[in-house]
Design an enzyme around this catalytic site. Sequence first.
Site, short mmCIF file in Angstrom:
data_model
loop_
_atom_site.label_atom_id
_atom_site.label_comp_id
_atom_site.label_asym_id
_atom_site.label_seq_id
_atom_site.Cartn_x
_atom_site.Cartn_y
_atom_site.Cartn_z
N LYS A 167 -4.91 3.34 -3.10
CA LYS A 167 -4.25 2.92 -1.97
C LYS A 167 -5.13 2.60 -0.67
O LYS A 167 -5.17 1.70 0.09
CB LYS A 167 -2.88 3.39 -1.65
CG LYS A 167 -1.77 3.53 -2.80
CD LYS A 167 -1.53 2.05 -2.85
CE LYS A 167 -0.35 1.88 -3.91
NZ LYS A 167 0.05 0.47 -4.34
N SER A 172 0.97 -1.20 0.19
CA SER A 172 0.09 -0.04 0.02
C SER A 172 0.97 1.28 0.09
O SER A 172 1.89 1.31 -0.64
CB SER A 172 -1.04 -0.09 1.12
OG SER A 172 -1.84 1.23 1.25
N TYR A 204 -3.75 8.63 -6.92
CA TYR A 204 -3.09 7.45 -6.46
C TYR A 204 -3.26 7.03 -5.32
O TYR A 204 -3.69 6.01 -4.88
CB TYR A 204 -1.65 7.78 -6.74
CG TYR A 204 -0.57 7.10 -6.08
CD1 TYR A 204 -0.13 5.93 -6.61
CD2 TYR A 204 0.00 7.34 -4.69
CE1 TYR A 204 0.75 4.87 -6.25
CE2 TYR A 204 0.88 6.41 -4.12
CZ TYR A 204 1.10 5.26 -4.86
OH TYR A 204 1.81 4.45 -4.35
#
Length: 282
Positions: free
Chosen positions: A153, A135, A149
């Site tokens: 995660k 992660s 982005y």
Amino acid sequence: MKQKVWLITGASKGLGFEITKAALASGDRVIATVRREPGALAGTLQHHTNLFTAQMDVTDEAQVQQAVRQGVAHFGRLDVVVNNAGYGLVAALEEATDAEVRQQYDTNVFGVLNVVRAVLPIMRQQRAGYLINISSIDAHGAFPGWGVYGSTKFALEGISRGLAVELAPFGIQVTAISPGLFRTGFLGPESRQVASRPIADYDATAVGDMRADARHLFSNEPGDPKKLARVVVDLARTAQPPAHLLLGKDAVLFYQANVESMMTELEQWLPISISTDLDGRR
């Protein structure tokens, strides 16, 4: 010590490459997957006897299934899977095009799910296995320009939580690792994409700074990827690995600051938060 068989995605560079090397150095066997030129990776690692390389674009489910079948046929089992493949899109959320966002999710989220669907039938049959999902500290807060982005995660953290509770009956363990900044080249031009349609209004903000130049971070990251790789190899031999693991002092400090901020806000708005229950209920 029992020899383990690993499958590592995105093994050609960065954390994937270092974890591959560390696993081989520990005496384990590794199915190392790359998007292209698996032979080049084998050559870089001197055609190690415990190494099997395979081409795998995680966004291509058929190719994922094929690579997993080939690797398991070669080594006979599968013990540890590291979902490492991914990249970063640098863009304000408003700037990111639909295609850019979908491509980011295809790799960082749906690519992980493609791998999970390919490996879990094997691990369930074995009634043993370990999934490690790479992660990021972006999953625990927000940085300007990294919202898309970071959201992938956040999704990966949720997927990891779901997998952990669903797979426990089968003896399969799950850890989501959230690294801080490590000197892997992730912030360099090969591993990050920049908004193709930048909006000028963001140029004078932190988003614009990040779009224009990440060199103030690139090559100045505090984390040692070799040390991270060693931790990952040790985790695979831990009886009760953590569900979540922060790696890097910067990751810890960032996480703590965000938790403190959330707790402050929770306490500030607590009377409102608990005001919406039906009357008379305790």
